[in-house]
Design a protein around this motif. Structure first.
Motif, short mmCIF file in Angstrom:
data_model
loop_
_atom_site.label_atom_id
_atom_site.label_comp_id
_atom_site.label_asym_id
_atom_site.label_seq_id
_atom_site.Cartn_x
_atom_site.Cartn_y
_atom_site.Cartn_z
N ASP A 45 0.87 -1.10 -0.12
CA ASP A 45 -0.06 -0.05 0.01
C ASP A 45 0.92 1.36 0.11
O ASP A 45 1.70 1.60 0.76
N THR A 69 1.22 5.19 0.09
CA THR A 69 0.02 6.18 0.44
C THR A 69 1.20 7.40 0.76
O THR A 69 2.42 7.37 0.84
N GLY A 108 -2.32 4.08 -3.46
CA GLY A 108 -3.22 2.89 -3.55
C GLY A 108 -2.45 1.65 -3.56
O GLY A 108 -1.19 1.81 -3.17
N VAL A 109 -3.09 0.53 -3.73
CA VAL A 109 -2.44 -0.69 -3.39
C VAL A 109 -1.95 -1.21 -4.82
O VAL A 109 -2.55 -0.82 -5.83
N ARG A 110 -0.59 -1.51 -4.73
CA ARG A 110 0.12 -1.94 -5.86
C ARG A 110 0.62 -3.22 -5.71
O ARG A 110 1.01 -3.69 -4.70
N ARG A 111 0.52 -4.14 -6.95
CA ARG A 111 0.96 -5.41 -7.05
C ARG A 111 2.19 -5.48 -7.61
O ARG A 111 2.24 -4.99 -8.93
N GLN A 127 2.89 -1.39 4.25
CA GLN A 127 2.65 0.32 3.67
C GLN A 127 3.73 1.01 3.62
O GLN A 127 4.57 1.03 4.47
N ASP A 186 -6.54 8.45 5.78
CA ASP A 186 -5.05 8.48 5.54
C ASP A 186 -4.10 8.89 6.78
O ASP A 186 -3.22 8.61 7.14
#
Length: 235
Positions: free
Chosen positions: A89, A91, A98-101, A138, A228
């Motif tokens: 994640d 931020t 956002g969430v990233r793979r 994160q 956040d």
């Protein structure tokens, strides 16, 4: 006897050279046409193609089928033929949080690039961009430092590295809303100089923050921004 026949009968029976030539041409054409028809209709021997056994195919015929099979075998990597991936994640002060793979073994720099890069003015002095990421962590840019995720000391990355962003003048743990300066609040994700001043003015008018939920009452802080900031601050 011919001389005794009438003149018209003598003319009919007379054989002239022109008539002989015409008859000869017709006969020659007829003979040639008959010969051509006979030559075309003559019996011909047919050549039967040789039967090729399946195992006797040339190498060129089997090469296209073998190439995809080799490519499929070379592309099978990781578990179940797919490359291992991690989910993080990203931020804070990045252009597209956002969430990233990402592929396993990616570093903080890769996560920042996947989030569109760091926003202008964000302080990344204490951010270790070369640290190896772990699944489920994160990455917060421009916020107070937090403890590194569990398991980093087990070989995934240096346990002492600063895994998250550092804001100006920040220390370890959540930032105190009751004592933070405008510069420190400006380092929080989604908080600029104007909103930081609003937080300080709210604190002065209300005599401090009784809980983090009081941030909802500050002008300019919506639900998304509060979500956040919530894990990054304390009263």
């Amino acid at each position: 006897m011919r001389e005794r026949l009438p003149l018209w009968l003598q003319d009919s029976c007379a054989v002239r050279p022109r008539a002989v030539a015409a008859v000869g041409v017709v006969l020659i054409c007829a003979v040639g046409f008959a010969g051509q028809q006979y030559w075309s209709a003559r019996p011909r021997a047919l050549t039967v193609p040789a039967v090729v056994a399946p195992g006797a195919l040339p190498a060129a015929a089997t090469a296209p089928a073998a190439a995809p099979a080799q490519g499929a075998g070379a592309g099978a990597g990781g578990v179940g033929g797919t490359a291992a991936r991690i989910v993080v994640d990203v931020t804070g002060k990045v252009r597209d949080p956002g969430v990233r793979r990402l592929p396993a073994g990616s570093r903080v720099e890769d996560a920042l690039a996947a989030a569109g890069g760091v926003r202008p003015g964000a302080d990344t002095t204490g951010l270790n961009r070369a640290r190896v990421l772990v699944d489920g962590e994160q990455v917060v840019v421009g916020a107070p430092a937090q403890p590194p995720p569990a398991g980093m000391a087990g070989g995934m990355g240096p346990a002492s590295g600063a895994g998250f962003g550092l804001g100006p003048g920040s220390g370890s743990g959540p930032l105190s809303l009751g004592s933070a300066t405008v510069a420190q609040l400006d380092g929080l994700p989604g908080v600029g100089p104007v909103l930081a001043q609003h937080i300080v003015d709210f604190r002065t008018a209300r005599g401090g923050f009784r809980s983090v939920e009081d941030l909802r009452q500050v002008d300019g802080i919506g639900e998304r921004r509060f979500a956040d900031l919530r894990p990054l601050v304390r009263p």
